[in-house]
Design a protein around this motif. Sequence first.
Motif, PDB file in Angstrom:
ATOM      1  N   GLU A  56       0.826  -1.205   0.000  1.00  0.00           N
ATOM      2  CA  GLU A  56       0.000   0.000   0.000  1.00  0.00           C
ATOM      3  C   GLU A  56       0.867   1.265   0.000  1.00  0.00           C
ATOM      4  O   GLU A  56       0.553   2.247  -0.671  1.00  0.00           O
ATOM      5  N   VAL A  60       0.938   4.247  -2.997  1.00  0.00           N
ATOM      6  CA  VAL A  60       0.774   5.693  -2.808  1.00  0.00           C
ATOM      7  C   VAL A  60       1.970   6.455  -3.365  1.00  0.00           C
ATOM      8  O   VAL A  60       1.824   7.434  -4.109  1.00  0.00           O
ATOM      9  N   ASP A  63       2.185   6.647  -7.316  1.00  0.00           N
ATOM     10  CA  ASP A  63       1.076   7.189  -8.122  1.00  0.00           C
ATOM     11  C   ASP A  63       0.989   8.709  -7.957  1.00  0.00           C
ATOM     12  O   ASP A  63       0.266   9.230  -7.104  1.00  0.00           O
ATOM     13  N   ALA A  66      -2.599  10.306  -8.583  1.00  0.00           N
ATOM     14  CA  ALA A  66      -3.660  10.236  -7.570  1.00  0.00           C
ATOM     15  C   ALA A  66      -3.286  10.949  -6.284  1.00  0.00           C
ATOM     16  O   ALA A  66      -4.159  11.419  -5.552  1.00  0.00           O
ATOM     17  N   PHE A  67      -1.977  11.040  -6.011  1.00  0.00           N
ATOM     18  CA  PHE A  67      -1.537  11.622  -4.746  1.00  0.00           C
ATOM     19  C   PHE A  67      -0.527  12.733  -5.022  1.00  0.00           C
ATOM     20  O   PHE A  67       0.493  12.512  -5.662  1.00  0.00           O
ATOM     21  N   ALA A 301      -4.671  13.402  -1.597  1.00  0.00           N
ATOM     22  CA  ALA A 301      -5.386  12.705  -2.665  1.00  0.00           C
ATOM     23  C   ALA A 301      -6.069  13.725  -3.569  1.00  0.00           C
ATOM     24  O   ALA A 301      -6.781  14.610  -3.086  1.00  0.00           O
ATOM     25  N   ARG A 303      -7.875  12.647  -6.263  1.00  0.00           N
ATOM     26  CA  ARG A 303      -9.083  11.975  -6.761  1.00  0.00           C
ATOM     27  C   ARG A 303      -9.380  10.817  -5.823  1.00  0.00           C
ATOM     28  O   ARG A 303      -8.544  10.408  -5.018  1.00  0.00           O
ATOM     29  N   ASP A 304     -10.593  10.296  -5.894  1.00  0.00           N
ATOM     30  CA  ASP A 304     -10.943   9.144  -5.070  1.00  0.00           C
ATOM     31  C   ASP A 304     -10.068   7.951  -5.452  1.00  0.00           C
ATOM     32  O   ASP A 304      -9.720   7.760  -6.627  1.00  0.00           O
ATOM     33  N   PHE A 305      -9.727   7.140  -4.444  1.00  0.00           N
ATOM     34  CA  PHE A 305      -8.765   6.064  -4.672  1.00  0.00           C
ATOM     35  C   PHE A 305      -9.072   4.921  -3.715  1.00  0.00           C
ATOM     36  O   PHE A 305      -9.339   5.138  -2.533  1.00  0.00           O
ATOM     37  N   GLN A 306      -9.048   3.695  -4.234  1.00  0.00           N
ATOM     38  CA  GLN A 306      -9.251   2.512  -3.410  1.00  0.00           C
ATOM     39  C   GLN A 306      -7.888   1.985  -2.984  1.00  0.00           C
ATOM     40  O   GLN A 306      -7.047   1.663  -3.826  1.00  0.00           O
ATOM     41  N   LEU A 307      -7.656   1.894  -1.677  1.00  0.00           N
ATOM     42  CA  LEU A 307      -6.346   1.500  -1.169  1.00  0.00           C
ATOM     43  C   LEU A 307      -6.520   0.572   0.025  1.00  0.00           C
ATOM     44  O   LEU A 307      -7.096   0.951   1.035  1.00  0.00           O
ATOM     45  N   ARG A 311     -11.628   3.359   0.984  1.00  0.00           N
ATOM     46  CA  ARG A 311     -11.858   4.379  -0.025  1.00  0.00           C
ATOM     47  C   ARG A 311     -11.277   5.709   0.453  1.00  0.00           C
ATOM     48  O   ARG A 311     -11.736   6.298   1.423  1.00  0.00           O
TER      49      ARG A 311
END
Length: 409
Positions: A56, A60, A63, A66-67, A301, A303-307, A311
Amino acid sequence: MDLSDLSRLPDSVLWPLHRDGLDPVAELSRHREQEPVSRLPLPFGVRAWLVTGHDEVKAVLSDVGAFSNDFANFAGSTGIGARHDPGGLGFADPPVHTRLRRLLAPEFTMRRLRRLTPRIQAIVDEVLDAIEPGDAPVDLWRAFALPIPSLTICELLGVPYDEREQFQRLATARFDLTGATGGSLAAISESLSYLSDLVDRQRRAPGDGLLGMLIREHGDAVDDRELTGLADGVLTGGLETTASMLALGALVIAREPRLKRLLTDTHPDDGVIGGGQATAQFVEELLRYLSVVQVAFPRCAVRDFQLGGVRIVAGDLVACSLSAANRAGVFGADPEVLDPTRPAHPHLAFGHGAHRCIGAELARMELHVAYPALVRRFPRLRLAVDPGQLQFRDASIVFGLQALPVLVT
């Protein structure tokens, strides 16, 4: 929210920065195994997450879409205010980050850094020469760990040697969340003010260091504010972290005779700068085990992100625990134990992805040279106090010792 409030944050927020001796607190291991992404109860209405799982954390850090590392996003989430933005690589997103990193990257290739090898070896010898053998304890933090990276980074940047003590003080203060400065804000402001003046001097008369090179080769393509941020990142990133590694590594060596034998049995004739392959393997394991940079700079973040089954919502802050991720099972048997023979596996001590520490190879060079030299010079190195009396820096982003009293005779 003001950064000075960090010194008054409750333990429910600061606990990931605590240690049990050299080890992360057991709660971090529990989180990594059972809840690799968990809420971090920040005050002031800030919604934040602590990431402890190895995969995980890598997700993060890798990316950048996304982050975000952009300080403006962090400031907007916390209410700190953009006026406190220190600039530099660590607080920028592509394409700004990409452009700035391309300016610096050529100076941090191993081919370019090799020119510093004789100077690093000379610095280590000079530092060890200044340590007086005798019956009195020597503080290796002040006498060994701090001057080696300070002089090396000053050499790299072109910072005058007579100003290095000021930088040691600022670099130490800015990472200590519970220091007398009321957080790192005052130290950040003071160091940026000094570096701004240094950039101005270099702009008028470029020297042979990194700043002078950037000014000569890129001129007005890089402005003074960007140069200040880059210099700040290079100096503070390379000083405090490497100094902490040198001190903590010396502590480990002083307590374990087998490591002294390993370091004195290696020779710099197998292609590894400063020491043998066994030294290089020991350094990598020590970097993983100690993870002196405990938490990567918080990401925002975008944008929304599944980690990790959770969520993450756009606008959330995400803090990645490098000390937890580096003790994961992916590193083999007994990852909580220091094993200098552990098979190599890429660790996260220098981060990961686009923001991985650009000075990683320079830090490795210093460690490869300094550890064997210390043991060869002082083979009877041992602690001058009971281990339980050692004082570690508490709740600090960069983990380290307050002092390391040893006997060298």
